[in-house]
Scaffold this active site. Structure first.
Site, PDB file in Angstrom:
ATOM      1  N   ASN A   1      10.033   4.043   2.516  1.00  0.00           N
ATOM      2  CA  ASN A   1       9.869   3.541   3.877  1.00  0.00           C
ATOM      3  C   ASN A   1      11.112   2.807   4.346  1.00  0.00           C
ATOM      4  OD1 ASN A   1       6.836   3.787   4.726  1.00  0.00           O
ATOM      5  ND2 ASN A   1       6.774   3.148   2.627  1.00  0.00           N
TER       6      ASN A   1
ATOM      7  N   ARG B   1       0.826  -1.213   0.000  1.00  0.00           N
ATOM      8  CA  ARG B   1       0.000   0.000   0.000  1.00  0.00           C
ATOM      9  C   ARG B   1       0.864   1.268   0.000  1.00  0.00           C
ATOM     10  NH1 ARG B   1      -0.750   4.630   2.587  1.00  0.00           N
ATOM     11  NH2 ARG B   1      -0.325   3.562   4.539  1.00  0.00           N
ATOM     12  N   ASP B   2       1.469   1.598   1.128  1.00  0.00           N
ATOM     13  CA  ASP B   2       2.268   2.825   1.233  1.00  0.00           C
ATOM     14  C   ASP B   2       3.430   2.803   0.256  1.00  0.00           C
ATOM     15  OD1 ASP B   2       3.910   4.628   3.985  1.00  0.00           O
ATOM     16  OD2 ASP B   2       2.983   5.317   2.140  1.00  0.00           O
TER      17      ASP B   2
ATOM     18  N   CYS C   1       9.020   9.819  -1.779  1.00  0.00           N
ATOM     19  CA  CYS C   1       8.443  10.897  -0.988  1.00  0.00           C
ATOM     20  C   CYS C   1       7.910  11.931  -1.950  1.00  0.00           C
ATOM     21  CB  CYS C   1       9.514  11.487  -0.076  1.00  0.00           C
ATOM     22  SG  CYS C   1       8.922  12.838   0.932  1.00  0.00           S
TER      23      CYS C   1
ATOM     24  N   HIS D   1       6.229   4.322  12.249  1.00  0.00           N
ATOM     25  CA  HIS D   1       6.192   4.183  10.790  1.00  0.00           C
ATOM     26  C   HIS D   1       7.196   5.191  10.246  1.00  0.00           C
ATOM     27  CE1 HIS D   1       3.617   3.734   6.988  1.00  0.00           C
ATOM     28  NE2 HIS D   1       4.369   4.762   6.706  1.00  0.00           N
TER      29      HIS D   1
ATOM     30  N   HIS E   1       9.895   6.853   7.666  1.00  0.00           N
ATOM     31  CA  HIS E   1      10.372   6.970   6.295  1.00  0.00           C
ATOM     32  C   HIS E   1      11.876   7.203   6.318  1.00  0.00           C
ATOM     33  CE1 HIS E   1       6.749   7.088   3.555  1.00  0.00           C
ATOM     34  NE2 HIS E   1       6.262   6.812   4.738  1.00  0.00           N
TER      35      HIS E   1
END
Lengths: 298, 311
Positions: free
Chosen positions: B261, B27-28, B252, B219, B221
């Site tokens: 990530n 997803r991300d 990003c 979470h 990055h």
């Protein structure tokens, strides 16, 4: 994360954020107070000396041979970043490390700024004398905490290498030239696998005892994790005072920063990035620095 | 503003015995990748991640394809994946319509999100933080009635591209709100990766006053290479849930050329070295990473993958 529309790119305020923030902008007097306060609470040192090894350890592992004038320009740029120690080159036989064949020209060619130190690697007495003739005022020797690695890398046992280094360090001390000691494979060896903290301590103690003012513990193949780093340092610090220790972490498995986890102070990050950009162009490679990747627009 | 009493960090070296890794690559990670990946590839990736033993794999986002074209096939993906017993497959639901579509497609867990920055919220979804959280009320009510757990994300916890510094108290406020609304877990996101370990520590100290640490996740990055170090700090403070992305997928939207990530492989490597149980098979994870990188025609951002790849 979330569903941020990708249309929001290159936000100008973001660039401003990077410039204004403590951790990215030019170091400002007084700006470190919050960091100092935090560091006292979490046991972090207030000041960290960074030893820049790009021109030596970095370049010697790059395939592309960098011309001498580019090496000199690179080191001169690094001298303007605020870094206080820059390892210039290695007086090793060009047969072993072709990249360092121009050691004498580089040493003679760089601008030596007052207050900055420019150590060079000297694997033996011959290299040491060449280094001194070229103007070196600080040298480094390096052993390994693994017999197999020592044999493979410098073709002799740890004990034999220590005898070699004793000669170098003795001569250096005689001439009031400080000597730094490296211990490689401190957290693991490509031949032997795991390396005991006791062995690293033994080698470190030997180097410290012969007169090295500082011992740099190198995770040569980057296999260490924060737990093994902690165990290692607990062992070594029983024999060597912390202020005489340095860590040298390779990022092979992405663990370097986690293994280090300390504060940065007094270095102009933009100038470091400029120097990094310069050398990357010279070797025709993209940077490995995430900060540089994020800061330079594609 | 109330002064925040500093919570003392546990001595360096104390870590949770088990860490739950929430894999957000599909997803991300994918939603920030330029190349659109076919549905079948997404499904295969998620199946491979399940085989690698990850306990939570965030499958997709039920968002309008107008905003995130990569996630246009959300329903097919959710329906198409193999649902291994014991593994959760949460999906993002940015609004009630998305929630309904998710449930219709078989979702058993959903995620909503807020931000710790008013400006960020205003710029992205044109309302205040409070208003954005109110919009999720409908979802939370319906999810509660259907016994569907809801995870809450807070973005910009260590810095915002518009506001700059974010106060730990603000993050604590938003986290508390989401937790009291019924989210079982709050994932604190350093969305633009600007944080460093001290700031992570200060933020968590504040949040831990309002939300129990067992309900917190981080979470991170890796935009500035700080993700693993920041995660390490969080673990030392007792956080035992970490979001990461296979192959360090993503990027990003605010910094072209930036990385994404925290790479799951690099995280697993560190945790394994620390003797922390994750349940993840690193070899199978590496295979999943190699697979998706080939499909995306890109190099992995995982250092462990780079070190172990023979190509």
């Amino acid at each position: 994360m979330g569903n941020v529309p990708s249309a929001v790119k290159h936000c100008l305020s973001y660039q401003q954020l990077l410039r204004e923030h403590l951790w990215i902008g030019d170091s400002v007097a007084g700006a470190l107070d919050p960091a100092q306060e935090s560091s006292q609470l979490s046991g972090l040192p207030e000041y960290v000396k960074i030893v820049e090894v790009g021109p030596r350890d970095g370049l010697q592992n790059e395939k592309v041979i960098v011309p001498t004038d580019k090496k000199i320009e690179f080191i001169n740029q690094l001298s303007q970043t605020g870094l206080s120690v820059i390892e210039v080159t290695s007086f090793v036989s060009s047969r072993w490390i072709p990249q360092m064949a121009d050691h004498t020209e580089v040493m003679k060619g760089i601008r030596q700024y007052p207050g900055i130190r420019y150590p060079v690697l000297t694997p033996n007495l011959q290299g040491f004398h060449r280094a001194v003739a070229a103007g070196a005022t600080e040298i480094s020797v390096f052993g390994a905490a693994s017999e197999s690695f020592s044999k493979k890398n410098i073709n002799c046992s740890i004990e034999e290498s220590m005898e070699r280094f004793e000669e170098v360090v003795k001569s250096a001390r005689h001439m009031n030239i400080p000597a730094r000691g490296y211990v490689s494979c401190a957290l693991g060896c490509p031949c032997e696998g795991s390396v005991t903290p006791q062995k690293v301590t033994e080698v470190s103690k030997r180097l410290y005892g012969m007169g090295c003012y500082e011992i740099s513990l190198g995770d040569t193949i980057g296999v260490g994790t924060p737990g093994s780093m902690k165990k290692l340092l607990e062992s070594v610090m029983k024999e060597i005072p912390p202020r005489a220790l340095a860590v040298h972490c390779h990022d092979t498995y992405g663990q370097a920063l986690a293994n280090i986890l300390t504060a940065l102070q007094g270095v102009n990050l933009y100038k470091v990035m400029e120097a990094g950009d310069f050398i990357c162009k010279a070797v025709n490679k993209t940077t490995n620095s995430k900060v540089a990747q994020a800061s330079f627009s594609a | 503003m109330a002064t925040v009493r500093r919570v003392s960090t546990s001595s360096a070296g104390t870590f949770p015995k088990r860490v739950k890794i929430v894999e957000v690559g599909p997803r991300d990670g994918l939603q920030n990748e330029k190349n659109i990946v076919p549905t079948a590839t997404k499904i295969k990736l998620i199946d491979m991640l399940s085989e690698a033993g990850l306990p939570v794999v965030e499958a997709t986002s039920f968002v309008s394809p107008k905003w995130v074209p990569q996630m246009a096939d959300h329903a097919e993906v959710l329906k198409g994946i193999q649902k291994f017993p014991g593994i959760n497959y949460p999906v993002l639901t940015p609004n009630f319509k998305g929630y309904q579509a998710a449930v219709a497609a078989g979702a058993k867990e959903v995620a909503i999100f807020g931000a710790a920055s008013e400006l960020f919220t205003r710029k992205n979804i044109n309302c205040s933080i409070d208003e954005s959280l109110q919009r999720f009320d409908e979802i939370l009510k319906a999810a509660q009635a259907a016994s569907i757990p809801v995870r809450g994300y807070v973005s910009c916890v260590l810095g915002c591209p518009y506001e700059g510094k974010i106060s730990p108290a603000k993050v604590a406020e938003v986290a508390k709100k989401l937790y009291s609304m019924g989210c079982y877990e709050i994932s604190l996101g350093d969305t633009i990766g600007v944080g460093t370990p001290g700031i992570m520590r200060d933020m968590l100290s504040a949040v831990m006053h309002e939300v129990p640490v067992a309900a917190l996740a981080v979470h991170c990055h890796d935009t500035y290479g700080q993700a693993l170090a920041n995660t390490l700090m969080a673990l030392q403070m007792g956080v035992s849930v970490v979001d990461s992305s296979v192959a360090g997928l993503g990027g990003c939207p605010y910094a072209q050329g930036a990385s994404g990530n925290l790479a799951t492989e690099d995280l697993v490597y560190m945790l394994t070295g620390l003797g922390v149980h994750t349940g993840v098979n690193l070899q199978k994870l590496l295979e999943a990473g190699a697979f998706i990188c080939q499909a995306l025609n890109r190099k992995t951002s995982s250092k462990v993958a780079q070190a172990t790849c023979k190509l």
